[in-house]
Write an enzyme that holds these catalytic residues in place. Structure first.
Site, PDB file in Angstrom:
ATOM      1  N   GLY A  78     113.977  39.761  31.707  1.00 40.38           N
ATOM      2  CA  GLY A  78     115.111  40.123  30.787  1.00 40.38           C
ATOM      3  C   GLY A  78     115.348  41.517  30.682  1.00 40.38           C
ATOM      4  O   GLY A  78     116.284  42.136  31.524  1.00 40.38           O
ATOM      5  N   CYS A  83     123.853  50.439   4.166  1.00 43.86           N
ATOM      6  CA  CYS A  83     123.418  51.006   2.775  1.00 43.86           C
ATOM      7  C   CYS A  83     122.015  50.413   3.096  1.00 43.86           C
ATOM      8  O   CYS A  83     121.680  49.382   1.995  1.00 43.86           O
ATOM      9  CB  CYS A  83     124.005  50.220   1.793  1.00 43.86           C
ATOM     10  N   TYR A 117     112.062  47.077  15.327  1.00 44.82           N
ATOM     11  CA  TYR A 117     110.625  47.514  16.173  1.00 44.82           C
ATOM     12  C   TYR A 117     110.210  48.818  16.058  1.00 44.82           C
ATOM     13  O   TYR A 117     109.351  49.219  16.655  1.00 44.82           O
ATOM     14  CB  TYR A 117     111.014  47.194  17.601  1.00 44.82           C
TER      15      TYR A 117
HETATM   16  C1  LIG Z   1     110.161  32.620  26.939  1.00 48.06           C
HETATM   17  C2  LIG Z   1     110.728  33.924  27.267  1.00 48.06           C
HETATM   18  N1  LIG Z   1     110.939  34.385  28.638  1.00 48.06           N
HETATM   19  C3  LIG Z   1     111.219  35.643  28.774  1.00 48.06           C
HETATM   20  C4  LIG Z   1     111.785  36.503  27.961  1.00 48.06           C
HETATM   21  C5  LIG Z   1     112.379  37.711  28.462  1.00 48.06           C
HETATM   22  O1  LIG Z   1     111.585  38.731  28.137  1.00 48.06           O
HETATM   23  P1  LIG Z   1     111.718  40.213  28.489  1.00 48.06           P
HETATM   24  O2  LIG Z   1     113.300  40.664  27.939  1.00 48.06           O
HETATM   25  O3  LIG Z   1     110.785  41.142  27.659  1.00 48.06           O
HETATM   26  O4  LIG Z   1     111.628  40.024  30.004  1.00 48.06           O
HETATM   27  C6  LIG Z   1     111.592  36.251  26.565  1.00 48.06           C
HETATM   28  C7  LIG Z   1     111.949  37.084  25.479  1.00 48.06           C
HETATM   29  O5  LIG Z   1     112.010  36.773  24.509  1.00 48.06           O
HETATM   30  C8  LIG Z   1     111.060  34.713  26.210  1.00 48.06           C
HETATM   31  O6  LIG Z   1     110.731  34.548  24.816  1.00 48.06           O
END
Ligand SMILES: Cc1ncc(COP(=O)(O)O)c(C=O)c1O
Length: 280
Positions: free
Chosen positions: A135, A204, A177
């Site tokens: 992602g 706030c 985070y």
């Molecule tokens: C099951 C699963 N796959 C893929 C991802 C994507 O993670 P990233 O953006 O770190 O690649 C996530 C993110 O929460 C996830 O929960």
């Protein structure tokens, strides 16, 4: 269907985004996977894949841990294949992007290593297809949050504070985070940093800062009201984690397509806060 396996190994840049290991709410531990397959079969479901995602935002130094995750998946798949025909193993996402100045992007060689680890894992498991779910790696560095300074402290506080017109409702990663995101003053990018600032949001909440924490102050050139700050690497987990916290409105989103700016999401209006209310 697929079964999410917890490989009992965690990986990732912050405990909140580590999704494997003993203290994880996700997945089924490897030695319970056969029982889960049988349970699914008793309900008429066919298990054709095993999935894992041990955590997010890891870099090349973590390839060793990722390899261990794949080895658990291989071992589990070999056992599972005696009970069901597996067509794929899914290794989730997690590939990170450099955020801190001393972090480095994956090189082509390191990505090849990643692919080789996965290829080896599916081959040894006797499974044809590998799936991945990156992602952040694909879009993290494509987005920048632009925010305007609305107030700069003038010696009345123990530290220098610049308050901007966005808050953690717009971009939550530093607040949630403690994530580091590079910040520059757009019209002063070539100027030497001369002061350290807290870049505070407009909500706030004491933790509403765009530094990694209230204590990590950012060396910046002299900041003034109306300066536009650019907060980098806001392309992933930016809008998707934004909210109307404190009844705040989210800003517009603009995409640069072939060098041209295009509005892709309108900024929110006050009626957006109320549109789902039911009055009678
Ligand atoms: C099951 C699963 N796959 C893929 C991802 C994507 O993670 P990233 O953006 O770190 O690649 C996530 C993110 O929460 C996830 O929960």
């Amino acid at each position: 269907m697929g079964i999410r396996v917890n490989p009992l190994i965690e990986i990732g840049s912050h405990s909140h985004i580590r999704t494997g290991g003993k203290y994880s709410k996700f997945g089924i531990v490897p030695n319970k996977v056969i029982a889960a397959i049988k349970r699914a079969q008793n309900k008429g479901l066919k298990v054709i894949g095993l999935h894992c995602h041990a955590g997010s935002n890891w870099l090349a130094k973590d390839l060793i841990t990722f390899k261990k995750v794949t080895e658990v998946m291989t071992k589990t798949a070999k056992k599972a294949r005696k009970f069901t025909k597996l067509t794929y193993l899914d290794f989730g996402g997690g590939l990170g992007i450099p955020l801190w100045p001393d972090e480095k992007s994956f090189t082509t060689d390191q990505l090849t290593q990643y692919a080789t680890i996965i290829k080896k894992a599916i081959k040894e498991a006797g499974v044809k297809e590998a799936r991945i779910e990156p992602g952040r790696f694909l879009i993290g560095d494509t987005g920048i949050l632009l925010t305007k300074i609305i107030h700069v402290s003038k010696g009345e506080k123990p530290i220098n504070v610049a308050i901007v017109d966005a808050g953690f409702n717009v971009f939550g990663r530093p607040f949630i985070y403690g994530a580091y995101h590079q910040i520059i003053a757009c019209s002063k990018a070539n100027k030497t940093p001369i002061k350290k600032y807290m870049i505070g949001g407009n909500l706030c909440e004491g933790g509403d800062v765009f530094n990694t924490s209230k204590k990590e102050l950012r060396p910046m050139p002299l900041l003034e009201e109306n300066d536009i700050l650019a907060i980098f690497n806001a392309g992933a987990y930016g809008f998707s984690m934004s909210s109307q916290f404190n009844l705040r409105l989210r800003p517009a989103e603009v995409a640069i397509i072939n060098g041209k700016a295009k509005l892709i999401r309108k900024k929110e209006e006050y009626q957006d806060l109320l549109k789902n209310q039911i009055y009678s």
